[in-house]
Design an enzyme around this catalytic site. Structure first.
Site, PDB file in Angstrom:
ATOM      1  N   ASP A  37      -3.260   1.384   6.940  1.00 57.13           N
ATOM      2  CA  ASP A  37      -2.333   1.045   5.860  1.00 57.13           C
ATOM      3  C   ASP A  37      -2.037  -0.451   5.802  1.00 57.13           C
ATOM      4  OD1 ASP A  37      -2.232   3.745   5.299  1.00 57.13           O
ATOM      5  OD2 ASP A  37      -0.497   4.098   6.584  1.00 57.13           O
TER       6      ASP A  37
ATOM      7  N   ASP B 293       0.859  -1.175   0.000  1.00 57.61           N
ATOM      8  CA  ASP B 293       0.000   0.000   0.000  1.00 57.61           C
ATOM      9  C   ASP B 293       0.897   1.228   0.000  1.00 57.61           C
ATOM     10  OD1 ASP B 293      -2.587   1.415   0.320  1.00 57.61           O
ATOM     11  OD2 ASP B 293      -1.724   2.014   2.241  1.00 57.61           O
TER      12      ASP B 293
ATOM     13  N   GLU C 235      -1.412  -1.433  -6.163  1.00 58.65           N
ATOM     14  CA  GLU C 235      -2.551  -0.778  -6.788  1.00 58.65           C
ATOM     15  C   GLU C 235      -2.107  -0.055  -8.054  1.00 58.65           C
ATOM     16  OE1 GLU C 235      -5.854   0.729  -3.748  1.00 58.65           O
ATOM     17  OE2 GLU C 235      -3.855   1.391  -3.167  1.00 58.65           O
TER      18      GLU C 235
END
Length: 395
Positions: free
Chosen positions: A350, A184, A268
């Protein structure tokens, strides 16, 4: 076999520096002239001018009295800059880049030499029209038996000379690893890993901000066109170079470590260009350099036989409970820890997001499942569906 570039610093002699600066100046002139011709042809006659036409124009330019100095340098970098311009136009028409800009002298420059314009002999580089080899500081040697196919000489705005040698090498894959990690990306912590580890953000720009501010204030006081202004500009460029070097060094060490330790990496697919439109977070996001981090992970995974999985940017990794799968309605940025209203599990924002990213990445890799939520921006009520996407029926 894989193309890999090896970059080195070098310190040219006065004669070499004069020749290289003239070569870069000529390449910049040819690039800008060709760009002006192509732009004018389109706006006046709606006509597209390609590489072949600009190459013929270069031949004619060399015959004129005004531009006969173009024949004093190697012709290869001049032809290569026209090919680079053609690539820039191709990227523009394909929607991958903006319209090409004119090159500026203060931004440094570069010159690309192909095999016909250099010699690689006894471990030394001889450029065209240069009798002596480049005094390269060989911080690491080229792989045994490899010979460069292209050499690019670069001059940075801070006055640093570097040479990049492109070679074709065979990179051995790393031994298989059973580890998997989800990443992340963040600002306070540059990375949060699904293993529970958080990697601090060095914030290179913030560390040099005061020094950069003083240098820029000194530059603003100097008279334009003066020698003192040129010296002040170099000081500003050197501070920017220090920031870029520190950031690049940190990212390379970090991505190399992640690739060595893990067989599968999930991240991501963020739209960084859209995110930096937020004026409150633009500087912090740019300083973190998420795009460069993911780019390095991507090519290093290909080199060393690892798997990089990019999940959809609309996947609610932060709002989803990693224990029961419950998705909360809102999750403001100021909330760093939260309790799931469904199962009561306490989450670090997170770390929980990193675990969800890993789970989603493995689901995509194993069965090709989609991680796009039903109520994403593209399918919300009243939104026009994408091409090939079915409209959700109204209740």
């Amino acid at each position: 076999m894989t193309l890999k570039a090896f970059s080195y610093r070098f310190y040219p002699t006065p004669e070499q520096e004069s020749l290289l600066r003239r070569t870069m100046g000529c390449a910049r002139l040819v690039y800008n002239r060709a760009l002006a011709v192509r732009t004018e042809a389109w706006y006046k006659d709606q006509k597209r001018v390609g590489y072949a036409e600009t190459s013929s124009m270069l031949t004619e330019w060399k015959k004129t009295e005004e531009l006969d100095f173009l024949s004093e340098v190697s012709c290869v970098p001049l032809q290569q800059c026209l090919r680079h311009l053609q690539t820039a136009y191709t990227n523009f028409f394909d929607g991958r880049a903006k319209y090409p800009n004119f090159k500026k002298k203060r931004n440094g420059g570069s010159a690309e030499f192909t095999k016909s314009a250099f010699k690689f002999k006894d471990g030394q580089v001889y450029l065209a029209k240069c009798a002596n080899p480049l005094p390269i500081r060989w911080s690491r040697m080229l792989p045994v038996g490899c010979r460069p196919s292209t050499i690019t000489v670069k001059l940075s705005p801070s006055g640093r000379w570097s040479v990049s040698l492109l070679v074709n090498v065979e990179i051995e894959a790393l031994p298989p690893s059973g580890s998997q990690v989800g990443i992340d990306l963040g600002i306070t912590s540059l990375l949060a890993l699904s293993t529970g580890e958080k990697i601090a953000n060095p914030k290179g720009f913030k560390a040099k901000y005061r020094k950069l501010r003083r240098a820029q204030k000194a530059l603003s006081r100097k008279q334009k066109g003066s020698n003192n202004r040129h010296k002040a500009r170099l000081k500003v460029a050197k501070v920017h170079q220090e920031i870029a070097d520190a950031r690049k060094d940190n990212l390379h060490k970090l991505t190399t470590r992640l690739v060595r330790e893990n067989q599968t990496i999930a991240v991501e697919n963020l739209a960084v260009k859209n995110m930096i439109k937020n004026p409150n977070l633009a500087m912090a996001i740019s300083d973190a350099s998420w795009g460069e981090l993911v780019r390095q992970l991507e090519y290093k995974c290909k080199w060393y036989g690892r798997t990089l999985i990019k999940i959809d940017r609309w996947f609610p990794s932060s709002k989803r409970c990693g224990n029961c799968g419950h998705i909360v309605d809102k999750m403001p940025l100021n909330i760093r820890e939260w309790d799931c209203p469904n199962c009561g599990t306490h989450h670090d924002r997170d770390i929980n997001a990193a675990k969800n990213i890993l789970a989603a990445g493995l689901a995509v890799a194993v069965c090709g499942a989609t991680v796009r939520p039903e109520q994403s921006k593209s399918v919300k009520a009243g939104a026009k569906p994408r091409k090939g996407q079915k409209q959700k029926p109204k209740s």
